[in-house]
Design a protein around this motif. Structure first.
Motif, short mmCIF file in Angstrom:
data_model
loop_
_atom_site.label_atom_id
_atom_site.label_comp_id
_atom_site.label_asym_id
_atom_site.label_seq_id
_atom_site.Cartn_x
_atom_site.Cartn_y
_atom_site.Cartn_z
N UNK A 1 3.20 -19.48 -9.27
CA UNK A 1 3.50 -18.35 -9.31
C UNK A 1 3.07 -17.01 -9.60
N UNK A 2 2.51 -16.38 -9.15
CA UNK A 2 2.01 -15.57 -9.25
C UNK A 2 2.67 -14.02 -9.75
N UNK A 3 1.86 -12.92 -10.65
CA UNK A 3 2.53 -11.76 -10.62
C UNK A 3 2.70 -10.51 -9.81
N UNK A 4 3.83 -9.67 -9.92
CA UNK A 4 4.63 -9.52 -8.66
C UNK A 4 4.73 -8.14 -9.11
N UNK A 5 5.00 -6.88 -8.55
CA UNK A 5 4.77 -5.72 -9.10
C UNK A 5 5.73 -5.03 -8.03
N UNK A 6 6.71 -4.22 -7.68
CA UNK A 6 7.39 -3.53 -7.61
C UNK A 6 7.07 -2.66 -6.64
N UNK A 7 6.74 -1.84 -5.53
CA UNK A 7 5.49 -1.02 -5.02
C UNK A 7 6.65 0.16 -4.16
N UNK A 8 6.20 1.48 -4.67
CA UNK A 8 6.89 2.48 -3.48
C UNK A 8 6.23 3.36 -2.95
N UNK A 9 6.40 4.18 -2.05
CA UNK A 9 5.46 4.74 -1.89
C UNK A 9 6.31 6.31 -1.44
N UNK A 10 5.34 7.55 -1.94
CA UNK A 10 5.32 8.64 -1.28
C UNK A 10 4.32 9.77 -1.00
N UNK A 11 4.36 10.00 0.41
CA UNK A 11 3.20 10.72 1.30
C UNK A 11 3.84 12.16 1.09
N UNK A 12 3.01 13.04 0.25
CA UNK A 12 3.23 14.44 0.69
C UNK A 12 1.81 15.07 1.84
N UNK B 1 -5.05 19.26 2.52
CA UNK B 1 -5.13 18.33 2.46
C UNK B 1 -3.72 17.49 1.89
N UNK B 2 -4.07 16.24 2.41
CA UNK B 2 -2.12 14.65 2.33
C UNK B 2 -2.53 14.50 0.30
N UNK B 3 -2.09 13.96 -0.34
CA UNK B 3 -1.95 13.60 -1.36
C UNK B 3 -0.88 11.94 -1.15
N UNK B 4 -1.26 10.92 -1.48
CA UNK B 4 -0.62 10.31 -1.58
C UNK B 4 -0.16 9.12 -2.89
N UNK B 5 1.23 8.58 -3.21
CA UNK B 5 1.12 8.66 -4.33
C UNK B 5 2.01 7.14 -3.51
N UNK B 6 1.67 5.95 -5.04
CA UNK B 6 1.60 4.67 -4.62
C UNK B 6 1.82 4.34 -5.89
N UNK B 7 3.41 3.51 -6.19
CA UNK B 7 3.87 4.13 -7.53
C UNK B 7 4.26 2.09 -7.89
N UNK B 8 3.40 1.38 -8.37
CA UNK B 8 3.58 -0.16 -8.83
C UNK B 8 4.10 -0.74 -10.05
N UNK B 9 5.31 -0.65 -9.97
CA UNK B 9 6.11 -2.20 -11.19
C UNK B 9 5.80 -2.93 -11.43
N UNK B 10 5.67 -2.95 -13.42
CA UNK B 10 5.45 -4.32 -13.33
C UNK B 10 6.74 -4.54 -14.23
N UNK B 11 6.63 -5.75 -15.03
CA UNK B 11 8.21 -5.79 -15.76
C UNK B 11 7.87 -4.86 -17.63
N UNK B 12 6.71 -4.26 -17.50
CA UNK B 12 6.97 -3.58 -19.24
C UNK B 12 6.17 -2.04 -18.65
N UNK B 13 5.10 -2.39 -17.06
CA UNK B 13 4.17 -0.90 -17.63
C UNK B 13 4.45 -0.70 -15.52
N UNK C 1 -3.95 8.79 -4.05
CA UNK C 1 -4.44 8.92 -2.81
C UNK C 1 -4.84 9.99 -2.55
N UNK C 2 -5.94 11.61 -2.78
CA UNK C 2 -5.98 12.61 -2.25
C UNK C 2 -7.22 12.75 -1.22
N UNK C 3 -6.51 13.78 -0.13
CA UNK C 3 -7.77 14.18 1.41
C UNK C 3 -8.11 15.62 0.57
N UNK C 4 -7.71 16.64 -0.67
CA UNK C 4 -7.81 17.51 -1.00
C UNK C 4 -9.11 17.75 -0.97
#
Length: 418
Positions: A28-39, A47-59, A65-68
């Motif tokens: 079983x490979x390690x997995x993270x829970x992803x959430x994304x927010x785009x301003x 310009x835009x600012x993209x934030x992807x949050x990848x949550x692991x077990x304890x990190x 990602x920005x185009x400013x």
């Protein structure tokens, strides 16, 4: 005795079967829970600012990602599964104050690194030497491009821009973040994991200023105490995933020149002259030696660098596409390259794409030790079976011969006379 021989064969066959099963089954490979927010630029001008949050077990891995200004990818690794990004929007948009973007709690930050796509260089290779040292046209400053709003689909964002006062072609970047291990289907098929993202870059129909033009992409890596400082090239014997390519380049960061890698940008030294490449579309690419850059000038070109780093340390590197004798850019008007960025285990790919012939490249960016390509389970299974069966036959045959010789020896002895 025959029963003993049978048991030996059964044990050997079970051993080979189990080995193949473990190779193909994997774990079983390690997995993270992803959430994304785009301003988007519709709410945050400039310009835009993209934030992807990848949550692991304890990190947590934060991908920003920005185009400013010049397109910038920032990766921050924290030791908390509840860390968050805070933005002071008036200061961030003003681009004149550090600290307007923070990751909190700040004490949870383990490491951060960023890659700025600063310039696209074009030179006239009239003598077909692919020597990118002279005959340069005025550079395309990517901070001056007009960037469209990011097109977001699940955990993939596409950003396209064009030179100022021009509608001839565009430069596009596609960021993909992954929650588990795998590979994309398009060459060079770099390995990604839950700790990585992929950034692809493509140049869409940009008109060359010469019939013998070639291109160079300028990258700037930014960090705190330990920026990306050297490029290592590793060689392999397997080209299963990227035909004819037997090496991978890694722009790495390490603490005090130690062997421990903190972050890296990874790519294979090949670009493609077609958006759906075949082996004939491959063209080599080369990198320059990383050199120290002015952190303040890099921050001035990127709002994200200015907002996050108070005292940035920057290193610059050029990647040139094509070698002597290779077709020039105008033969297909397309060039692609792939790259990966890591910070402990995170990936990024960069590509420049186009609906018409363009220029494309892909890379990985991340934290920690770079992932290492290995033989696929199918290849390993074939090798195991191919080598295992002869070994089983040799061992079984050897045991059988020994046993039969013992029987012949005992049978040839004189019988006692009654």
């Amino acid at each position: 005795m025959a029963a003993g021989i049978g048991r030996v064969f059964v044990i050997l066959l079970v051993f080979v079967f189990s080995s193949c099963q473990s190779l193909f089954g994997g774990g079983e490979s390690y997995k993270r829970q992803l959430t994304v927010q785009l301003n988007s630029s519709s709410t945050t001008p400039g310009g835009d600012l993209l934030h992807v949050r990848a949550v692991g077990g304890n990190d947590t891995l934060h991908f920003l990602f920005s185009s400013q200004g010049a397109p910038t990818l920032l990766i921050v690794h924290t030791n908390s599964s509840s860390s968050t990004v805070k933005v002071n929007w008036p200061q961030f948009l003003a681009r004149n104050t550090s600290g307007s973007l923070t990751v909190e709690p700040q004490s949870s930050v383990l490491y951060s690194t960023a890659v700025v796509f600063s310039r696209l260089l074009e030179y006239d290779d009239e003598n077909d030497t692919a020597d990118a040292t002279s005959s340069f046209f005025p550079a395309y400053e990517l901070k001056d491009f007009s960037w469209s709003q990011m097109n977001l689909s699940d955990f993939t964002a596409v950003l396209c821009g064009s030179p100022p006062h021009s509608s001839n072609g565009s430069l596009c970047l596609q960021l993909s973040v992954f929650g588990s291990e795998g590979r994309v289907d398009i060459w060079p098929r770099l390995l990604h994991s839950a700790n990585s993202s992929q950034l692809e870059v493509w140049l869409n129909g940009l008109l060359p200023r010469s019939n013998t033009s070639r291109f160079v992409l300028e990258l700037q890596a930014v960090g705190g105490a330990y920026p990306l400082s050297k490029v290592d090239v590793n060689h392999f014997i397997d080209d299963e995933y990227t035909p004819s390519i037997f090496k991978v380049a890694q722009w790495v960061s390490s603490a005090n020149n130690s062997s421990d890698v903190l972050g890296f940008v990874q790519w294979k030294p090949v670009a493609y002259r077609n958006s759906h490449p075949s082996l004939e579309d491959a063209t080599p690419c080369r990198h320059s030696k990383p050199q120290s850059q002015g952190g303040n000038s890099t921050a001035a070109s990127s709002a994200l660098i200015k907002a996050f780093y108070s005292d940035p340390t920057a290193m610059g590197m050029n990647v040139s596409f094509g070698i002597a004798g290779e077709p020039f850019y105008n033969t297909t008007m397309f060039l692609s390259w792939s790259v990966r960025l890591f910070v402990v285990e995170c990936l990024v790919f960069l590509i420049i794409k186009s609906t018409r012939p363009v220029s494309l490249r892909t890379m990985l960016v991340g934290v920690g030790a770079p992932p290492i390509d290995s033989f696929s389970p199918m290849v390993i299974g074939i090798l195991t079976v191919g080598l295992g069966i002869p070994i089983v036959l040799l061992l079984g045959g050897g045991i059988y011969v020994v046993i039969m010789k013992k029987r012949e020896t005992s049978g040839a002895a004189y019988e006692p006379i009654n």
